[in-house]
Design a protein around this motif. Structure first.
Motif, PDB file in Angstrom:
ATOM      1  N   ARG A   1      57.603 101.760  43.795  1.00  0.00           N
ATOM      2  CA  ARG A   1      58.101 100.640  42.992  1.00  0.00           C
ATOM      3  C   ARG A   1      58.428  99.466  43.911  1.00  0.00           C
ATOM      4  O   ARG A   1      58.919  99.652  45.015  1.00  0.00           O
ATOM      5  N   MET A   2      58.149  98.283  43.399  1.00  0.00           N
ATOM      6  CA  MET A   2      58.407  97.076  44.167  1.00  0.00           C
ATOM      7  C   MET A   2      59.220  96.112  43.331  1.00  0.00           C
ATOM      8  O   MET A   2      58.829  95.743  42.222  1.00  0.00           O
ATOM      9  N   LEU A   3      60.366  95.722  43.854  1.00  0.00           N
ATOM     10  CA  LEU A   3      61.128  94.618  43.280  1.00  0.00           C
ATOM     11  C   LEU A   3      60.560  93.336  43.875  1.00  0.00           C
ATOM     12  O   LEU A   3      60.542  93.165  45.093  1.00  0.00           O
ATOM     13  N   VAL A   4      60.074  92.452  43.046  1.00  0.00           N
ATOM     14  CA  VAL A   4      59.399  91.256  43.536  1.00  0.00           C
ATOM     15  C   VAL A   4      60.077  90.001  43.009  1.00  0.00           C
ATOM     16  O   VAL A   4      60.689  90.008  41.930  1.00  0.00           O
ATOM     17  N   GLU A   5      59.965  88.951  43.776  1.00  0.00           N
ATOM     18  CA  GLU A   5      60.396  87.623  43.353  1.00  0.00           C
ATOM     19  C   GLU A   5      59.209  86.682  43.521  1.00  0.00           C
ATOM     20  O   GLU A   5      58.637  86.580  44.610  1.00  0.00           O
ATOM     21  N   LEU A   6      58.831  86.024  42.451  1.00  0.00           N
ATOM     22  CA  LEU A   6      57.735  85.077  42.476  1.00  0.00           C
ATOM     23  C   LEU A   6      58.285  83.664  42.458  1.00  0.00           C
ATOM     24  O   LEU A   6      59.065  83.309  41.567  1.00  0.00           O
ATOM     25  N   ASP A   7      57.917  82.877  43.454  1.00  0.00           N
ATOM     26  CA  ASP A   7      58.263  81.458  43.472  1.00  0.00           C
ATOM     27  C   ASP A   7      57.085  80.699  42.886  1.00  0.00           C
ATOM     28  O   ASP A   7      56.007  80.622  43.505  1.00  0.00           O
ATOM     29  N   LEU A   8      57.271  80.151  41.685  1.00  0.00           N
ATOM     30  CA  LEU A   8      56.187  79.505  40.952  1.00  0.00           C
ATOM     31  C   LEU A   8      56.431  78.003  40.846  1.00  0.00           C
ATOM     32  O   LEU A   8      57.565  77.559  40.641  1.00  0.00           O
ATOM     33  N   ALA A   9      55.362  77.238  40.994  1.00  0.00           N
ATOM     34  CA  ALA A   9      55.429  75.795  40.772  1.00  0.00           C
ATOM     35  C   ALA A   9      55.345  75.543  39.275  1.00  0.00           C
ATOM     36  O   ALA A   9      54.418  76.013  38.607  1.00  0.00           O
ATOM     37  N   SER A  10      56.320  74.831  38.740  1.00  0.00           N
ATOM     38  CA  SER A  10      56.351  74.621  37.300  1.00  0.00           C
ATOM     39  C   SER A  10      56.667  73.163  36.984  1.00  0.00           C
ATOM     40  O   SER A  10      57.266  72.449  37.790  1.00  0.00           O
ATOM     41  N   GLY A  11      56.246  72.730  35.793  1.00  0.00           N
ATOM     42  CA  GLY A  11      56.564  71.390  35.334  1.00  0.00           C
ATOM     43  C   GLY A  11      55.666  70.328  35.945  1.00  0.00           C
ATOM     44  O   GLY A  11      54.826  70.587  36.808  1.00  0.00           O
ATOM     45  N   PHE A  12      55.884  69.108  35.494  1.00  0.00           N
ATOM     46  CA  PHE A  12      55.077  67.980  35.949  1.00  0.00           C
ATOM     47  C   PHE A  12      55.248  67.735  37.445  1.00  0.00           C
ATOM     48  O   PHE A  12      54.298  67.390  38.150  1.00  0.00           O
ATOM     49  N   LEU A  13      56.474  67.926  37.952  1.00  0.00           N
ATOM     50  CA  LEU A  13      56.741  67.672  39.375  1.00  0.00           C
ATOM     51  C   LEU A  13      56.440  68.876  40.251  1.00  0.00           C
ATOM     52  O   LEU A  13      56.638  68.822  41.469  1.00  0.00           O
ATOM     53  N   ARG A  14      55.970  69.984  39.627  1.00  0.00           N
ATOM     54  CA  ARG A  14      55.595  71.198  40.365  1.00  0.00           C
ATOM     55  C   ARG A  14      56.755  71.744  41.193  1.00  0.00           C
ATOM     56  O   ARG A  14      56.589  72.208  42.318  1.00  0.00           O
ATOM     57  N   ARG A  15      57.944  71.686  40.627  1.00  0.00           N
ATOM     58  CA  ARG A  15      59.106  72.234  41.328  1.00  0.00           C
ATOM     59  C   ARG A  15      59.057  73.763  41.283  1.00  0.00           C
ATOM     60  O   ARG A  15      58.591  74.355  40.312  1.00  0.00           O
ATOM     61  N   GLU A  16      59.581  74.374  42.343  1.00  0.00           N
ATOM     62  CA  GLU A  16      59.544  75.835  42.423  1.00  0.00           C
ATOM     63  C   GLU A  16      60.637  76.450  41.558  1.00  0.00           C
ATOM     64  O   GLU A  16      61.767  75.958  41.510  1.00  0.00           O
ATOM     65  N   LYS A  17      60.278  77.518  40.872  1.00  0.00           N
ATOM     66  CA  LYS A  17      61.217  78.273  40.064  1.00  0.00           C
ATOM     67  C   LYS A  17      61.027  79.745  40.366  1.00  0.00           C
ATOM     68  O   LYS A  17      59.888  80.216  40.496  1.00  0.00           O
ATOM     69  N   GLU A  18      62.132  80.480  40.505  1.00  0.00           N
ATOM     70  CA  GLU A  18      62.060  81.882  40.915  1.00  0.00           C
ATOM     71  C   GLU A  18      62.142  82.802  39.702  1.00  0.00           C
ATOM     72  O   GLU A  18      62.959  82.606  38.804  1.00  0.00           O
ATOM     73  N   TYR A  19      61.284  83.819  39.722  1.00  0.00           N
ATOM     74  CA  TYR A  19      61.283  84.836  38.674  1.00  0.00           C
ATOM     75  C   TYR A  19      61.315  86.217  39.322  1.00  0.00           C
ATOM     76  O   TYR A  19      60.583  86.474  40.284  1.00  0.00           O
ATOM     77  N   LYS A  20      62.175  87.083  38.817  1.00  0.00           N
ATOM     78  CA  LYS A  20      62.284  88.448  39.314  1.00  0.00           C
ATOM     79  C   LYS A  20      61.466  89.378  38.417  1.00  0.00           C
ATOM     80  O   LYS A  20      61.430  89.215  37.197  1.00  0.00           O
ATOM     81  N   ALA A  21      60.823  90.360  39.025  1.00  0.00           N
ATOM     82  CA  ALA A  21      59.996  91.292  38.271  1.00  0.00           C
ATOM     83  C   ALA A  21      59.891  92.608  39.027  1.00  0.00           C
ATOM     84  O   ALA A  21      60.454  92.772  40.119  1.00  0.00           O
ATOM     85  N   GLU A  22      59.157  93.525  38.441  1.00  0.00           N
ATOM     86  CA  GLU A  22      58.939  94.837  39.047  1.00  0.00           C
ATOM     87  C   GLU A  22      57.464  95.194  38.930  1.00  0.00           C
ATOM     88  O   GLU A  22      56.837  94.959  37.893  1.00  0.00           O
ATOM     89  N   ILE A  23      56.912  95.753  39.995  1.00  0.00           N
ATOM     90  CA  ILE A  23      55.543  96.274  39.980  1.00  0.00           C
ATOM     91  C   ILE A  23      55.611  97.745  40.348  1.00  0.00           C
ATOM     92  O   ILE A  23      56.176  98.101  41.385  1.00  0.00           O
ATOM     93  N   VAL A  24      55.055  98.595  39.493  1.00  0.00           N
ATOM     94  CA  VAL A  24      55.036 100.033  39.727  1.00  0.00           C
ATOM     95  C   VAL A  24      53.615 100.446  40.071  1.00  0.00           C
ATOM     96  O   VAL A  24      52.686 100.178  39.301  1.00  0.00           O
ATOM     97  N   VAL A  25      53.435 101.090  41.224  1.00  0.00           N
ATOM     98  CA  VAL A  25      52.111 101.510  41.680  1.00  0.00           C
ATOM     99  C   VAL A  25      52.048 103.033  41.644  1.00  0.00           C
ATOM    100  O   VAL A  25      52.773 103.709  42.386  1.00  0.00           O
ATOM    101  N   PRO A  26      51.182 103.620  40.812  1.00  0.00           N
ATOM    102  CA  PRO A  26      51.059 105.083  40.762  1.00  0.00           C
ATOM    103  C   PRO A  26      50.408 105.629  42.023  1.00  0.00           C
ATOM    104  O   PRO A  26      49.652 104.927  42.707  1.00  0.00           O
ATOM    105  N   ASN A  27      50.694 106.890  42.320  1.00  0.00           N
ATOM    106  CA  ASN A  27      50.197 107.497  43.548  1.00  0.00           C
ATOM    107  C   ASN A  27      48.679 107.515  43.645  1.00  0.00           C
ATOM    108  O   ASN A  27      48.112 107.435  44.736  1.00  0.00           O
TER     109      ASN A  27
END
Length: 322
Positions: A190-216
């Motif tokens: 399992r991976m706890l991830v944070e994605l820094d995404l450019a959003s909006g007209f000014l392309r400002r960075e916004k952080e989103y937390k998520a999880e990625i589960v990788v099976p064996n």
């Protein structure tokens, strides 16, 4: 008599040299080797022979050294005068939650020969702690997907060891940076991830937390291409539709659960770097890592009526030298 007196001050005394069977060991493996002891000018009685695992971390430009664990190797023996040579084999298990060696986190073994009524000989050896095979395959898969590690990747955070990536080419998504903390269980990674995404007209960075589960099955040998496609597909889905990122509860990891509600795991024992981070933080990290803290996307947090605050973690004050 003069030789015995000088040996007490380390002149003409026994010497000790730890020799590892390999320059590096994977996280979770046994560390093995031998300690070579050469006699000095006189017979010397040894109370204890031990190896001390030390961790040196660079925190905001300051080098911090902490003792991780002491491993006894032998006790109560005599070292005869030269040309006496003795080799004592040793092995020990690395503690759970240790971090991997990176430019920001380094390890060494200090060998101590406790000589009765005399100056104790010591020896220092670098120890490279390599990623577990499953984690190494994920790191290679990120590289295959043109996600390269940043210069400060592999640093310790209050939640474990964090690896940071940036897109080396245009992936067609608004991803600026990806941060990953690994949590290992027997059936999956399992991976706890944070994605820094450019959003909006000014392309400002916004952080989103998520999880990625990788099976064996995707972490097995020969599945590199499939693993890379799987990870990139997950990242694309999250980056293109961040409002749909599932809610992730960090306290579940800390309390012995992991991931979404209803799953159970082994707690912080599986969090790579979790124990190492605890060595640095003491009560400060214990307070910051309270069970009430949760990891979620920015939109999910707003939906639940909470705001994410960026903590300013200060690990200063530990200035011991290796």
């Amino acid at each position: 008599m003069f030789k015995k007196l000088m040996a007490k001050f380390g002149v003409g005394a026994a010497t000790v040299d730890l020799q590892l069977d390999a320059p590096g060991f994977r996280l979770g493996e046994k560390v093995t080797g031998v300690v070579r002891i050469e006699g000095g000018n006189v017979e010397q009685r040894i109370s204890e022979l031990s190896a001390v695992l030390l961790m040196r971390v660079n925190v905001r430009g300051q080098e911090v050294t902490r003792q991780v664990q002491v491993y006894p190797i032998s006790r109560q023996f005599t070292v005869q005068p030269k040309p006496f040579v003795q080799e004592i084999p040793f092995s020990f298990d690395m503690p759970d939650g240790l971090a991997m060696s990176t430019p920001a986190v380094q390890f060494a073994l200090q060998t101590k020969l406790d000589v009765e009524m005399a100056l104790d000989p010591t020896d220092f050896d670098r120890l490279d702690i390599l990623p577990p095979e499953r984690v190494e395959r994920v790191l290679r898969a990120f590289d295959r997907a043109n996600l390269r590690q940043k210069a400060d990747s592999g640093k310790l955070t209050p939640y474990g060891q964090e690896f940071a990536f940036f897109p080396a080419v245009d992936l067609g998504i608004p991803l600026k940076e990806l941060e990953v903390i690994f949590f290992s269980t027997p059936d999956e990674l399992r991976m706890l991830v944070e994605l820094d995404l450019a959003s909006g007209f000014l392309r400002r960075e916004k952080e989103y937390k998520a999880e990625i589960v990788v099976p064996n099955e995707l972490l097995a040998a020969g599945q590199e291409e499939e693993l890379s496609r799987y990870l990139l597909a997950k990242i694309r889905d999250y980056a293109n539709n961040p409002q749909a990122i599932p809610y992730v509860q960090l306290s579940a990891y800390q309390q012995g659960h992991y991931g979404h509600h209803g799953h159970r795991g082994s707690g912080m024992g599986g969090m790579i770097g979790g124990m190492a981070a605890g060595l640095l933080g003491g009560m400060l990290l214990g307070e910051l890592m309270s069970p009430d803290e949760e990891m979620a996307s920015d939109d999910a947090q707003e939906e639940h009526g909470s705001e994410e605050e960026e903590a300013d973690f200060d690990f200063g004050g530990f200035d011991d030298e290796l």
